[in-house]
Structures are given as C-alpha cells and as structure tokens.
Scaffold this active site. Structure first.
Site, PDB file in Angstrom:
ATOM      1  N   GLU A 159      -3.528   4.576   3.530  1.00 54.10           N
ATOM      2  CA  GLU A 159      -3.445   3.368   4.351  1.00 54.10           C
ATOM      3  C   GLU A 159      -3.661   3.590   5.849  1.00 54.10           C
ATOM      4  OE1 GLU A 159       0.231   1.329   3.555  1.00 54.10           O
ATOM      5  OE2 GLU A 159      -0.344   0.884   1.512  1.00 54.10           O
ATOM      6  N   GLU A 355      -1.066   2.251  -5.455  1.00 61.70           N
ATOM      7  CA  GLU A 355       0.318   1.806  -5.225  1.00 61.70           C
ATOM      8  C   GLU A 355       0.436   0.346  -5.612  1.00 61.70           C
ATOM      9  OE1 GLU A 355       2.083   2.241  -1.277  1.00 61.70           O
ATOM     10  OE2 GLU A 355       1.254   4.261  -1.079  1.00 61.70           O
TER      11      GLU A 355
HETATM   12  C1  GBH Z   1       3.067   1.271   1.538  1.00 63.18           C
HETATM   13  O1  GBH Z   1       2.791   0.494   2.665  1.00 63.18           O
HETATM   14  C2  GBH Z   1       3.212   2.715   1.943  1.00 63.18           C
HETATM   15  O2  GBH Z   1       2.058   3.456   1.566  1.00 63.18           O
HETATM   16  C3  GBH Z   1       4.437   3.374   1.377  1.00 63.18           C
HETATM   17  O3  GBH Z   1       4.677   4.584   2.044  1.00 63.18           O
HETATM   18  C4  GBH Z   1       5.602   2.432   1.479  1.00 63.18           C
HETATM   19  O4  GBH Z   1       6.814   3.045   1.115  1.00 63.18           O
HETATM   20  C5  GBH Z   1       5.325   1.259   0.583  1.00 63.18           C
HETATM   21  O5  GBH Z   1       4.103   0.657   0.875  1.00 63.18           O
HETATM   22  C6  GBH Z   1       6.400   0.182   0.622  1.00 63.18           C
HETATM   23  O6  GBH Z   1       6.500  -0.374   1.882  1.00 63.18           O
HETATM   24  O7  GBH Z   1       2.525 -10.246   4.232  1.00 63.18           O
HETATM   25  O8  GBH Z   1       4.915 -10.273   4.504  1.00 63.18           O
HETATM   26  O9  GBH Z   1       3.960  -9.983   2.324  1.00 63.18           O
HETATM   27  C7  GBH Z   1       2.478  -0.856   2.402  1.00 63.18           C
HETATM   28  C8  GBH Z   1       2.819  -1.690   3.584  1.00 63.18           C
HETATM   29  C9  GBH Z   1       2.696  -3.738   2.312  1.00 63.18           C
HETATM   30  C10 GBH Z   1       2.922  -3.769   4.666  1.00 63.18           C
HETATM   31  C11 GBH Z   1       2.350  -5.197   2.326  1.00 63.18           C
HETATM   32  C12 GBH Z   1       2.582  -5.217   4.695  1.00 63.18           C
HETATM   33  C13 GBH Z   1       2.663  -7.297   3.456  1.00 63.18           C
HETATM   34  C14 GBH Z   1       3.846  -8.004   4.025  1.00 63.18           C
HETATM   35  N1  GBH Z   1       2.352  -3.066   3.523  1.00 63.18           N
HETATM   36  N2  GBH Z   1       2.947  -5.845   3.450  1.00 63.18           N
HETATM   37  S1  GBH Z   1       3.794  -9.743   3.745  1.00 63.18           S
END
Ligand code: GBH
Length: 445
Positions: A159, A355
């Site tokens: 990411e 993921e």
């Molecule tokens: C991943 O990040 C990471 O790779 C991992 O390390 C982490 O632990 C895992 O996810 C969980 O967080 O628009 O309000 O629905 C993903 C991070 C996920 C951040 C989707 C933004 C959308 C938020 N992203 N998220 S929302």
C-alpha cells in the site's frame, strides 16, 4: 434445496490460493533485536498512538513463530503473507529469523509469501529521497539471495498509497509528515523502488512477483458535477496514481507533471515502474463516498482530513459498520474487480486479494464471519464475471498492533491477550478453516 444448500459456498477453481496476512512491525516485537524504524521513532512521540502503546513486544511473534505456524497449519491455508522487516535484516543475524520462519512454513506445507516493505522503513531513511529506492533494491537482493531457494511468491510493497497519504501527507502514521500534495514525490519514489525491486528479484531468479496495492471503489456523493469531479480526483489520487504506472507505464492525466523525474526524465522511471508483474495484489476493505469540498475538517475512517483538500469524504449510509467505523460493502469488491478488468484489460495480470478483513471485538465474532463470507462470495461473483483472481488472503491471522490505533482494533482470526500473549482461535478461525479445507488445499509448489 435445504437452507444449508442455499448458503453453500460456491466452488472455487482448483489451485485457488487461500491464505492469511500479517506484517512484521505489527506482530513481531523483539524490537531489541533489530534496528529502529520510523515507526519506533513516531510512536515514541506523545499522542501519536491512541492507547499510547508501542510495537516493542506486539504479539512477540519473533519468539513464538513456531506456535503461530502451527496455527496456520491447523487452519489449512495454502499461503502465509508476512513482511520482512528491513531494519531487522540490516541488524546482525537479522535474516536468520526469516530463514527459520520460512523453513518452519515449508515444513508445515504453507507457502511463504513475503512482503518486502510494509511501512517500517529503517530510521534515518526517507522516501522523499530518490536514493531510498536504490537502497531498497539492494536490501531486496540480499533477502532474495537468502530466501529465494524456498520462496516462490514475492510482494514488493504494501500500500504505497496509504503510506504516502497517512504517513507523509496527513501525518497520522510514521514518519508523521503533513506535506499534503508535497508528499507526491514519496509516492513516486516508492513506485520506483517497486520497479527496481521487481528487477532485483528477477535477477536473483524469482519468477512470481507482485505488489499489494490498496484499492476501493470511489462513489460520488451525488450525481451533481461538483461531487462527481471531486470523486474522480480522489479516485486518481488513491487508486489510479498507484495502479496506472504499474500496469500501463503512465501516470493518470495531470499527475505525471507533479512527479520528480530522473536525469532521463519521468519516462525513464515509468519504464522501470511498469516492469511486467506475474500477478497484481489488491487490498480491499470498503468503498469510499466522496463529494465536493465542504470547507470543514472531516472524519475519514478515524482520520481527520484537513479542510483545504479539494474533496470531502462522506459516510456510506445504510450499511453495518465495523468497530473501526468502516462500512461493510461486499459487492464493492465485485465492482472493484470487474472495474479493474474493464479499465486495464490485457495489461492486468492475474489478481490476488492480498488483504481483506475487519475489526470486531470478541471471540464469538459472528460479525467477522458475516463480513468474510460476504466478501468471499463477492469475489466469486467476480470470477463468474470472468475476472482472473487466483487467491484470497484474510487480514489478519492475529490481533496485532493496528498502527495509530494501537491494540484497540482487533482484526485477527486468532485473539491475542496482550498481557499474557496467549493465542485463542475465534469463531471466525473455525469458519475459515472449514472454508479452506472444504475448498481443498493448494499444493505448495
Ligand atoms: C491495511 O491498510 C494495512 O495494510 C494493514 O497493515 C492494516 O493493519 C490493515 O489495513 C487494517 O487497517 O473510507 O472510512 O471506510 C488499509 C487502510 C483501509 C485505510 C480502508 C482506509 C477506508 C476507510 N485503509 N480505509 S473508510
């Protein structure tokens, strides 16, 4: 048909790779046995992590990896996605840990799928510097030379979009910079690092190389022109800026001019970045609804966005929310995958979901089962629509250090008591085991 027939999981193709994912900084602990990373520096500052915690011990996976591999073997997964900690590899004996882990996985019949960078940059390095990309490629060569005889499937970066946005633009992740659009070179240098790493891996004989990019559909808040334009901008920033150069060798219109070029110009870099991949990894959690700027600070999945951004994030309504506040939208995964196929066509290699998962508390985690069940079915609908998806990895095997949220968000199929470090499989672990074992085990090679 009986009720259980109606709910029977559809069949997946032979050889489909079922797995689970983790990352080094989030589970390993043993911080005394590696060099510091930008995350150690960041968490040392006050108010950065919600519960004031650090990842110094985390799940103590470094010392308990045998127990964790036994959990993987019992789960029956064909693959385990973990990450290699660059600051550990740089410290004496550092590669030895991954040697032992990979041996243990192979003995258990679980295919190791290492990610070479999952946000824990060695302290002192900086993605704003172009040179970090070549430093990364050197480190990747060292890892590949040591593990390449047992590792087939590699992931360069996790990411880069989130790392750029959260770490360098908004400052809620390490290294805590608030550069907003001045963070764009950080994206470019990571993408360049990705391309150089692909070349380094191939030079050491690797044949199955991919990346793990975060993606989600962007839904305009309304059909109005201002909302659609803002959503388009967001889609370019979070999705296309990271997929287009990797898959097509170009930045989306308007973005390339903002990127720093090499002496040979931006096209020379893009040629490296677009080195063909064997597969493309997608991390999917939720779609995002985006509208015109509202001139106010907005909450974005727990992160407060500054008001000066040219878009706003608005809630997806009428959906259950996870403990993190993210909406549960399984069909967003079908939409994302078919959209990718339509956009990139022949340039898109086979996809692996690297993921997918959710944060909920409790051992009897029916909400997690419902989330995963819905998303696996949504993935199957994409297969039926002709999208070539080869695997699915749940985030995560263990409850772990959830970055700025500390230990408050639990994504694991296995519960971890962070006082005793005891592991306890949750209901979702049993559900996933039945699914994976029912679908048939994927051969290791
Ligand atoms: C991943 O990040 C990471 O790779 C991992 O390390 C982490 O632990 C895992 O996810 C969980 O967080 O628009 O309000 O629905 C993903 C991070 C996920 C951040 C989707 C933004 C959308 C938020 N992203 N998220 S929302």
């Amino acid at each position: 048909a009986t009720e259980s027939d109606a709910h029977a999981m559809p069949r997946f193709p032979e050889g489909f790779l079922w797995g689970v994912s983790t990352s080094a900084h989030q589970i390993e602990g043993a911080a005394d046995l590696r060099g510091p990373s930008v995350w150690d520096e960041f968490t040392a500052g006050p108010g950065r992590v919600k519960d004031g915690s650090t990842a110094a011990v985390a799940c103590d996976h470094y010392h308990r990896y045998r127990e964790d591999v036994a959990l993987l073997a019992d789960l029956g997964v064909g693959g385990y996605r973990f990450s290699v900690s660059w600051p550990r590899v740089d410290s004496p004996g550092g590669l030895g840990f991954y040697d032992r882990l990979v041996d243990e996985l192979c003995a258990a019949g679980v295919r190791p799928v290492p990610t070479l960078f999952h946000w824990d940059l060695p302290a002192g390095l900086d993605w704003r510097q172009r040179d970090t990309a070549s430093r990364f490629a050197e480190y990747v060569s060292r890892v590949a030379d040591r593990l390449g005889d047992r590792v087939g499937k590699w992931i360069t970066l996790n990411e880069p979009a989130e790392h750029t946005l959260l770490g360098h633009a908004l400052g809620v992740h390490a290294p805590g910079e608030r550069l907003l659009f001045d963070a764009l070179p950080v994206a470019h240098h990571q993408l360049l690092a990705h391309g150089l790493a692909v070349r380094a891996l191939r030079a050491s004989g690797a044949a199955d190389v991919g990346i793990a990019n975060s993606h989600g559909p962007t839904w305009p808040a309304s059909e109005g022109a201002a909302d659609r334009e803002a959503a388009e901008f967001y889609d370019v920033l979070l999705n296309r800026m990271f997929a287009d150069p990797v898959l097509t060798g170009r930045y989306p219109e308007g973005v390339g001019e903002l990127m720093p070029g090499s002496a040979g110009g931006i096209d020379a870099d893009l040629e490296v970045i677009a080195e063909p991949l064997d597969w493309y990894g997608v991390n999917y959690y939720a779609p995002t609804r985006v509208g015109a700027p509202q001139g106010a600070r907005i909450d974005f999945g727990g992160v407060t966005l500054p008001a000066e951004l040219p878009f706003s994030v608005v809630p997806v309504e009428g959906r259950p929310l996870t403990d993190f506040g993210w909406p549960v939208v399984p069909e967003g995964l079908t939409e994302l995958l078919t959209g990718f196929r339509d956009r990139y066509g022949d340039r898109l290699p086979p996809i692996v979901i690297t993921e997918n998962g959710c944060s909920y508390d409790g051992l009897d985690d029916r909400d997690r089962i419902a989330y995963l069940d819905g998303h696996v079915r949504a993935l199957h609908r994409a297969l039926e629509a002709g999208v070539d998806v080869r695997g699915y990895f749940v985030w995560s095997l263990l409850d772990n250090f959830e970055w700025a949220e500390g230990y408050a968000r639990r994504f694991g199929l296995v519960h971890v008591d962070f006082t005793t470090l005891e592991r306890t499989p949750k209901a979702s672990y049993g559900w996933y085991r039945d699914l994976v074992r029912g679908a048939g085990r994927t051969p290791v090679r």
